[in-house]
Design a protein around this motif. Structure first.
Motif, PDB file in Angstrom:
ATOM      1  N   GLU A 280     -55.309  19.385  27.676  1.00  0.00           N
ATOM      2  CA  GLU A 280     -54.401  18.981  28.343  1.00  0.00           C
ATOM      3  C   GLU A 280     -53.173  18.787  27.497  1.00  0.00           C
ATOM      4  O   GLU A 280     -53.025  18.966  26.561  1.00  0.00           O
ATOM      5  N   LEU A 281     -51.882  18.423  28.080  1.00  0.00           N
ATOM      6  CA  LEU A 281     -50.663  18.454  27.530  1.00  0.00           C
ATOM      7  C   LEU A 281     -50.840  17.647  26.216  1.00  0.00           C
ATOM      8  O   LEU A 281     -50.135  18.146  25.100  1.00  0.00           O
ATOM      9  N   ALA A 282     -51.425  16.457  26.215  1.00  0.00           N
ATOM     10  CA  ALA A 282     -51.393  15.420  25.036  1.00  0.00           C
ATOM     11  C   ALA A 282     -52.072  16.074  23.900  1.00  0.00           C
ATOM     12  O   ALA A 282     -52.030  16.075  22.892  1.00  0.00           O
ATOM     13  N   ASP A 283     -53.327  17.180  24.353  1.00  0.00           N
ATOM     14  CA  ASP A 283     -54.235  17.448  23.276  1.00  0.00           C
ATOM     15  C   ASP A 283     -53.244  18.722  22.405  1.00  0.00           C
ATOM     16  O   ASP A 283     -53.323  18.972  21.248  1.00  0.00           O
ATOM     17  N   HIS A 284     -52.330  19.430  23.200  1.00  0.00           N
ATOM     18  CA  HIS A 284     -51.298  20.314  22.580  1.00  0.00           C
ATOM     19  C   HIS A 284     -50.236  19.616  21.689  1.00  0.00           C
ATOM     20  O   HIS A 284     -50.066  20.333  20.687  1.00  0.00           O
ATOM     21  N   VAL A 285     -49.941  18.236  22.224  1.00  0.00           N
ATOM     22  CA  VAL A 285     -48.840  17.757  21.421  1.00  0.00           C
ATOM     23  C   VAL A 285     -49.372  17.369  19.803  1.00  0.00           C
ATOM     24  O   VAL A 285     -49.195  17.446  18.905  1.00  0.00           O
ATOM     25  N   ALA A 286     -50.787  16.690  20.109  1.00  0.00           N
ATOM     26  CA  ALA A 286     -51.564  16.602  18.955  1.00  0.00           C
ATOM     27  C   ALA A 286     -51.889  17.699  18.002  1.00  0.00           C
ATOM     28  O   ALA A 286     -51.642  17.541  16.713  1.00  0.00           O
ATOM     29  N   ALA A 287     -52.513  18.843  18.550  1.00  0.00           N
ATOM     30  CA  ALA A 287     -52.707  19.981  18.060  1.00  0.00           C
ATOM     31  C   ALA A 287     -51.450  20.403  17.218  1.00  0.00           C
ATOM     32  O   ALA A 287     -51.747  21.245  16.025  1.00  0.00           O
ATOM     33  N   HIS A 288     -50.400  20.354  17.629  1.00  0.00           N
ATOM     34  CA  HIS A 288     -48.979  21.054  16.938  1.00  0.00           C
ATOM     35  C   HIS A 288     -48.650  19.884  16.048  1.00  0.00           C
ATOM     36  O   HIS A 288     -47.584  19.959  15.517  1.00  0.00           O
ATOM     37  N   GLY A 289     -49.197  18.429  15.886  1.00  0.00           N
ATOM     38  CA  GLY A 289     -48.799  17.489  15.037  1.00  0.00           C
ATOM     39  C   GLY A 289     -47.492  16.977  15.364  1.00  0.00           C
ATOM     40  O   GLY A 289     -46.752  16.408  14.557  1.00  0.00           O
ATOM     41  N   LEU A 290     -47.524  16.883  16.630  1.00  0.00           N
ATOM     42  CA  LEU A 290     -46.148  16.139  17.280  1.00  0.00           C
ATOM     43  C   LEU A 290     -46.473  14.582  17.747  1.00  0.00           C
ATOM     44  O   LEU A 290     -45.565  14.058  18.391  1.00  0.00           O
ATOM     45  N   ASP A 291     -47.654  14.211  17.746  1.00  0.00           N
ATOM     46  CA  ASP A 291     -47.965  12.801  18.056  1.00  0.00           C
ATOM     47  C   ASP A 291     -47.397  11.865  17.063  1.00  0.00           C
ATOM     48  O   ASP A 291     -47.397  12.313  15.865  1.00  0.00           O
ATOM     49  N   PRO A 292     -47.443  10.970  17.317  1.00  0.00           N
ATOM     50  CA  PRO A 292     -46.659   9.672  16.262  1.00  0.00           C
ATOM     51  C   PRO A 292     -47.557   9.618  14.923  1.00  0.00           C
ATOM     52  O   PRO A 292     -46.890   9.774  13.743  1.00  0.00           O
ATOM     53  N   ARG A 293     -48.899   9.647  14.971  1.00  0.00           N
ATOM     54  CA  ARG A 293     -49.448   9.550  13.796  1.00  0.00           C
ATOM     55  C   ARG A 293     -49.290  10.647  12.818  1.00  0.00           C
ATOM     56  O   ARG A 293     -49.269  10.482  11.745  1.00  0.00           O
ATOM     57  N   SER A 294     -49.438  12.070  13.473  1.00  0.00           N
ATOM     58  CA  SER A 294     -49.241  12.937  12.571  1.00  0.00           C
ATOM     59  C   SER A 294     -47.725  13.174  12.017  1.00  0.00           C
ATOM     60  O   SER A 294     -47.578  13.461  11.102  1.00  0.00           O
ATOM     61  N   LEU A 295     -46.789  12.755  13.026  1.00  0.00           N
ATOM     62  CA  LEU A 295     -45.406  12.999  12.662  1.00  0.00           C
ATOM     63  C   LEU A 295     -45.268  11.979  11.539  1.00  0.00           C
ATOM     64  O   LEU A 295     -44.565  12.262  10.417  1.00  0.00           O
ATOM     65  N   ARG A 296     -45.771  10.701  11.576  1.00  0.00           N
ATOM     66  CA  ARG A 296     -45.542   9.906  10.330  1.00  0.00           C
ATOM     67  C   ARG A 296     -46.265  10.369   8.801  1.00  0.00           C
ATOM     68  O   ARG A 296     -45.529  10.421   7.822  1.00  0.00           O
ATOM     69  N   GLU A 297     -47.392  11.064   9.102  1.00  0.00           N
ATOM     70  CA  GLU A 297     -47.877  11.484   7.793  1.00  0.00           C
ATOM     71  C   GLU A 297     -46.951  12.890   7.402  1.00  0.00           C
ATOM     72  O   GLU A 297     -46.785  12.732   6.218  1.00  0.00           O
ATOM     73  N   ARG A 298     -46.359  13.440   8.161  1.00  0.00           N
ATOM     74  CA  ARG A 298     -45.779  14.789   7.818  1.00  0.00           C
ATOM     75  C   ARG A 298     -44.314  14.227   7.064  1.00  0.00           C
ATOM     76  O   ARG A 298     -43.824  14.814   6.182  1.00  0.00           O
ATOM     77  N   VAL A 299     -43.681  13.221   7.939  1.00  0.00           N
ATOM     78  CA  VAL A 299     -42.554  12.750   7.529  1.00  0.00           C
ATOM     79  C   VAL A 299     -42.474  12.047   6.139  1.00  0.00           C
ATOM     80  O   VAL A 299     -41.805  12.357   5.148  1.00  0.00           O
ATOM     81  N   THR A 300     -43.506  11.275   6.210  1.00  0.00           N
ATOM     82  CA  THR A 300     -43.649  10.366   4.990  1.00  0.00           C
ATOM     83  C   THR A 300     -44.063  11.103   3.454  1.00  0.00           C
ATOM     84  O   THR A 300     -43.385  11.104   2.607  1.00  0.00           O
TER      85      THR A 300
END
Length: 318
Positions: A280-300
């Motif tokens: 689903e669309l949300a699965d692709h968002v998460a797989a590419h690291g664009l969900d809030p949790r992944s973004l926070r980890e990558r930005v911090t």
């Protein structure tokens, strides 16, 4: 709430009523939504069938005849498949028009990779003179479409099923809209493009970062980035770009905007690797690291590396 594509159809239909200079050119996609417009304006609602090269050629021909064409289909069929026609029939001929895509990077995963175009903005970036608009809400899509339709330049409007919860003002500046400051901080600058804003705001909650919101990415608003960087702490700047298409598409533009400032740039977006499971669309968002949790980890992690590097460089030597 209607989708950006729904809003495009209703807005373009009204624009045909309002402005006799305009014509809409389709290649089957969204045809049913324009049924009323086709009845009212049969000479200015043109459906060429599943022939994407012809779609662009007709748009370019209309532009040469003094018509302002609004050309629409899925991004993979609007930019990638007829790219030579986009390059020649608009750019080489020196005429303007409005290309409006739907589908985004992975909006319809069940359609497979043929219906995905994460590289569309990067591809358009190889051409001269195009303004690229990436709305994050249907209201912004309407405002940017009206702005583009009223002009005479070359505009690409990228629509998506992804949307922020609320619209932000689209302020005309130059060829489209400037970057808006949504949150101010001193430890880094995060640029959220279009529908990435809500996830970026959630990911950076509590962080000492400035968040800029971009709905027009070309021309790139280097002035806004320089102003944000000027408020930083330290002698160098950390910049993160979060784009809903190919990662790194705008890193060169960000680098070019800061020629006199030591800086690091992290480009986040859709990875080059192809995800072969539909999901689903949300699965692709998460797989590419664009969900809030992944973004926070990558930005911090990125900001922390910059802090350590600066501390190392400012420490005692010898």
């Amino acid at each position: 709430m209607d989708t950006m594509r729904d809003r495009f159809i209703s807005t373009a239909t009204r624009l045909l009523d309002e402005d006799p200079r305009l014509a809409v050119v389709l290649a089957e996609i969204s045809r049913d939504g324009f049924a009323d417009a086709a009845r009212r304006h049969p000479d200015r609602l043109i459906n060429v069938g599943i022939r994407e090269q012809l779609l662009i050629g007709v748009g370019g021909g209309l532009a040469l005849a003094g018509v302002r064409p609004i050309v629409h289909t899925f991004a993979s069929f609007l930019v990638e498949r007829p790219f030579e026609q986009v390059k020649l029939d608009f750019g080489h001929q020196g005429v303007g028009g409005v290309l409006v895509s739907a589908g985004g990077s992975y909006d319809w995963p069940a359609g497979g990779f043929t219906h995905m175009a994460p590289g569309d903005v990067a591809l358009m970036d190889t051409l001269d003179g195009w303004s690229v608009h990436v709305p994050g809400h249907p209201d912004e899509a309407e405002a940017l479409l009206r702005h583009a339709a009223a002009g005479d330049g070359r505009d690409y409007v990228r629509l998506s099923l992804q949307s922020n919860a609320r619209a932000r003002p689209v302020v005309p500046a130059g060829g489209g809209a400037g970057f808006a400051t949504v949150r101010e901080g001193r430890a880094g600058v995060v640029i959220a493009v279009g529908p990435m804003l809500d996830n970026v705001l959630a990911a950076t909650e509590g962080l000492d970062t400035t968040v800029l919101y971009a709905t027009t990415v070309r021309p790139f608003d280097g002035d806004a980035l320089r102003r944000a960087v000027a408020a930083r702490t330290g002698d160098s700047a950390d910049v993160v770009l979060v784009e809903p298409y190919l990662a790194g598409t705008s890193t060169a533009a960000a680098n070019d905007a800061l020629p006199d400032t030591p800086h690091r740039v992290l480009g986040l977006g859709v990875a080059r690797r192809e995800l072969r499971a539909y999901g689903e669309l949300a699965d692709h968002v998460a797989a590419h690291g664009l969900d809030p949790r992944s973004l926070r980890e990558r930005v911090t992690a990125f900001l922390a590396r910059g802090t350590v590097k600066r501390e190392d460089e400012s420490g005692p030597k010898g």
